[in-house]
Scaffold this active site. Structure first.
Site, mmCIF file in Angstrom:
data_model
loop_
_atom_site.group_PDB
_atom_site.id
_atom_site.type_symbol
_atom_site.label_atom_id
_atom_site.label_comp_id
_atom_site.label_asym_id
_atom_site.label_seq_id
_atom_site.Cartn_x
_atom_site.Cartn_y
_atom_site.Cartn_z
ATOM 1 N N CYS A 29 0.688 -1.271 0.196
ATOM 2 C CA CYS A 29 0.152 -0.130 0.097
ATOM 3 C C CYS A 29 0.847 1.666 -0.307
ATOM 4 O O CYS A 29 0.560 2.217 -0.570
ATOM 5 C CB CYS A 29 -0.874 -0.146 1.363
ATOM 6 S SG CYS A 29 -2.026 -1.705 1.665
ATOM 7 N N THR A 30 2.164 1.241 0.736
ATOM 8 C CA THR A 30 2.852 2.115 0.953
ATOM 9 C C THR A 30 3.434 2.682 -0.192
ATOM 10 O O THR A 30 3.752 3.514 -1.360
ATOM 11 C CB THR A 30 4.017 1.910 2.149
ATOM 12 O OG1 THR A 30 3.071 2.602 3.097
ATOM 13 C CG2 THR A 30 4.987 3.380 1.760
#
Length: 190
Positions: free
Chosen positions: A69-70
């Site tokens: 997600c990062t």
């Protein structure tokens, strides 16, 4: 087929149907559904306001502050100026609450707001979730709300690459104050 096998087959069919629903979500040409959500600044945001003045890239991710997600969020944040020059703002959406989203945004220096849907209701409407599972995905929506591109179940790297490529080949009006990256041949000449 015995009762146990029938139950197993029924459960498998139900799971496949649920997966199909999530994947079917929105299609190119659909209108972005109306919704209101809190963002990472704990402000209420309406979908109509997101697409009122420009196009958007709306990307979904399973959980803030996790590796994939990062990677997706930082990749899109690094391209935010380029996307703005093409007429698109970026927004992220997940089931995380505003406080978690705010902490992650600050830590990573993300250049855009994050929408919060702990109930998964909007995520489901958009085709980004099935049950409690969020599928990494993105939509590109033009000014006014028409869906131009839909990518469900995509990798973080491909989400960034595909969204940016799509937006740069389907430009809208540049956003006020947007600066575009120099073209490759301009960089070589410098």
């Amino acid at each position: 087929m015995g009762p146990r096998a029938k139950r197993g087959a029924a459960a498998k069919a139900a799971a496949e149907e649920e997966s199909k629903k999530a994947k079917s979500g929105l299609a190119v040409g659909d209108q972005l559904p109306a919704f209101e959500l809190q963002n990472d600044e704990d402000r209420t945001v309406a979908s109509a306001d997101l697409v009122k003045d420009c196009g958007i890239v709306l990307f979904a991710y399973p959980k803030a502050a996790t590796k994939g997600c990062t990677s997706q969020a930082v990749g899109l944040s690094e391209k935010a100026d380029e996307l703005a020059a093409a007429g698109y703002k970026v927004y992220g959406i997940s089931a995380d609450k505003p406080k978690s989203q705010a902490a992650w945004r600050k830590k990573e220096g993300l250049a855009f707001n994050l929408l919060c849907d702990p109930s998964l209701e909007v995520l489901g409407k958009l085709g980004f979730s099935s049950g409690k599972k969020i599928n990494r995905s993105h939509l590109v929506v033009q000014k006014g709300g028409k869906v131009l591109d839909v990518q469900y179940g995509i990798t973080p790297k491909n989400s960034v690459k595909d969204a940016v490529e799509f937006c740069l080949t389907h430009k809208g009006e540049a956003l006020p104050g947007a600066t575009s990256a120099p073209a490759a041949d301009e960089e070589e000449a410098a």
